[in-house]
Design a protein around this motif. Structure first.
Motif, short mmCIF file in Angstrom:
data_model
loop_
_atom_site.label_atom_id
_atom_site.label_comp_id
_atom_site.label_asym_id
_atom_site.label_seq_id
_atom_site.Cartn_x
_atom_site.Cartn_y
_atom_site.Cartn_z
N GLN A 46 0.83 -1.20 0.00
CA GLN A 46 0.00 0.00 0.00
C GLN A 46 0.87 1.25 0.00
OE1 GLN A 46 -2.89 0.26 3.20
NE2 GLN A 46 -2.77 2.49 3.18
N HIS A 47 1.93 1.21 0.79
CA HIS A 47 2.84 2.37 0.85
C HIS A 47 3.46 2.64 -0.51
CE1 HIS A 47 5.82 5.15 2.45
NE2 HIS A 47 6.74 4.48 1.79
N ASN A 48 3.90 1.59 -1.20
CA ASN A 48 4.51 1.77 -2.52
C ASN A 48 3.51 2.34 -3.52
OD1 ASN A 48 6.93 0.76 -1.60
ND2 ASN A 48 6.56 -1.32 -2.35
N ALA A 49 2.31 1.77 -3.52
CA ALA A 49 1.28 2.26 -4.45
C ALA A 49 0.94 3.71 -4.16
CB ALA A 49 0.04 1.37 -4.35
N MET A 50 0.81 4.04 -2.89
CA MET A 50 0.49 5.42 -2.49
C MET A 50 1.61 6.38 -2.89
SD MET A 50 0.27 7.03 1.35
CE MET A 50 2.07 6.86 1.42
N PRO B 159 7.26 9.77 -12.04
CA PRO B 159 7.35 8.41 -12.59
C PRO B 159 6.37 8.22 -13.75
CG PRO B 159 5.95 8.40 -10.67
CD PRO B 159 6.44 9.82 -10.82
N PRO B 160 6.63 7.27 -14.64
CA PRO B 160 5.68 7.00 -15.72
C PRO B 160 4.43 6.31 -15.17
CG PRO B 160 7.43 5.38 -15.74
CD PRO B 160 7.82 6.42 -14.71
N ILE B 161 3.33 6.43 -15.87
CA ILE B 161 2.09 5.83 -15.40
C ILE B 161 2.22 4.30 -15.31
CG2 ILE B 161 0.99 5.52 -17.65
CD1 ILE B 161 -0.63 6.75 -14.34
N GLY B 162 3.12 3.71 -16.13
CA GLY B 162 3.33 2.27 -16.07
C GLY B 162 3.81 1.81 -14.72
N ALA B 163 4.66 2.64 -14.07
CA ALA B 163 5.15 2.29 -12.73
C ALA B 163 4.02 2.37 -11.72
CB ALA B 163 6.29 3.23 -12.34
N VAL B 164 3.17 3.38 -11.88
CA VAL B 164 2.02 3.51 -11.00
C VAL B 164 1.11 2.29 -11.15
CG1 VAL B 164 -0.02 4.89 -10.43
CG2 VAL B 164 2.11 6.03 -11.12
N VAL B 165 0.88 1.89 -12.41
CA VAL B 165 0.03 0.72 -12.68
C VAL B 165 0.60 -0.54 -12.04
CG1 VAL B 165 -0.82 -0.82 -14.49
CG2 VAL B 165 -0.92 1.66 -14.82
N PHE C 181 0.26 -0.45 -8.27
CA PHE C 181 -1.16 -0.52 -7.90
C PHE C 181 -1.70 -1.93 -8.11
CE2 PHE C 181 -5.66 -0.30 -9.26
CZ PHE C 181 -6.21 0.03 -8.03
N ASP C 182 -1.34 -2.56 -9.21
CA ASP C 182 -1.83 -3.92 -9.50
C ASP C 182 -1.37 -4.91 -8.44
OD1 ASP C 182 -3.18 -3.09 -11.72
OD2 ASP C 182 -1.70 -3.82 -13.17
N VAL C 183 -0.12 -4.78 -8.00
CA VAL C 183 0.40 -5.69 -6.96
C VAL C 183 -0.36 -5.46 -5.66
CG1 VAL C 183 2.40 -6.25 -5.54
CG2 VAL C 183 2.69 -5.84 -7.99
N PHE C 184 -0.57 -4.20 -5.32
CA PHE C 184 -1.32 -3.88 -4.11
C PHE C 184 -2.76 -4.36 -4.21
CE2 PHE C 184 -4.48 -0.71 -2.69
CZ PHE C 184 -4.45 -0.96 -1.33
#
Length: 232
Positions: free
Chosen positions: A74-78, A148-154, A157-160
């Protein structure tokens, strides 16, 4: 004089049922004062309640384990989501991204403030909005945010989200297991009360020092009031 009180916890209920179901006397001629129907009900409820409690404990342990694992994800995604929005807002301030396009992200164009993202629910609410907004803006010809690129956010987020969804499933299972136990309590209490009444009726003519001990052997629980002398 001690007084009788029905179990108040599920562990105590299970112990009371076990004291009857596992008492060898109830299966002998001397124990026939407990009728077969009542004894069968006690045996059934003991097995059912025992299984329900075990299931609840298993679900709760799994839920807690997932909760511990989900925190760093959650921390990483946030963090990635928050950084992405900060860079996006800077691009707006520099005129690189048109302010009205913030509506694509579900963000008020007049107030470029990073939303509160410190809960799982907040991340689950905002990440899809931001991801879809960025993809739509880029698809329409906009220059992508790269740091960061949106791919990194995705990715984060997907892992979380995968673990978040799994945790929610276990929360649902835990709630159902607890509901199963709750639904059993009235029937269990009624069965225990019925058998305890039979036990006390059977030994009612015994002297107190004998009666209370005999009843305790069948799981009947007695309490003394505060400051009352313990005699039997």
């Amino acid at each position: 004089m001690p007084y009788r009180r029905l179990p108040k916890t599920d562990a105590a209920r299970l112990k009371a049922l076990e004291a009857i179901a596992d008492n060898n006397v109830v299966y002998t001629v001397e124990g026939r004062f407990i009728d077969k129907e009542s004894l069968a009900g006690i045996q059934r409820l003991y097995a059912t309640l025992s299984d329900a409690i075990s299931q609840y404990k298993l679900c709760m342990r799994t839920q807690v384990r997932y909760a511990k694992r989900i925190a760093p994800l959650q921390h990483n995604a946030m963090t990635y989501l928050s950084h992405f929005l900060q860079v996006l807002f800077l691009a707006v301030e520099r005129g690189e991204v048109e302010r009205p396009l913030m509506a694509l992200y579900g963000i008020d164009a007049d107030s470029l403030v990073v939303p509160y993202l410190k809960t799982s629910e907040a991340v689950m609410e905002w990440a899809p909005k931001v991801i879809q907004g960025e993809k739509k803006r880029v698809k329409e010809g906009g220059k992508p945010i790269l740091s960061p690129p949106i791919g990194a956010v995705v990715t984060h987020f997907d892992v979380f989200k995968a673990l978040f969804d799994a945790q929610r499933q276990y929360q649902t299972r835990t709630s159902k297991a607890l509901a199963d136990i709750t639904a059993l309590r009235p029937e269990v209490d009624e069965a225990i009360l019925k058998v305890w009444n039979m036990v006390e009726k059977h030994f009612e003519n015994e002297p107190p020092e004998t009666r209370f001990n005999l009843c305790r052997q069948f799981g009947v629980v007695y309490y003394y009031r505060r400051h009352e002398k313990r005699v039997y």
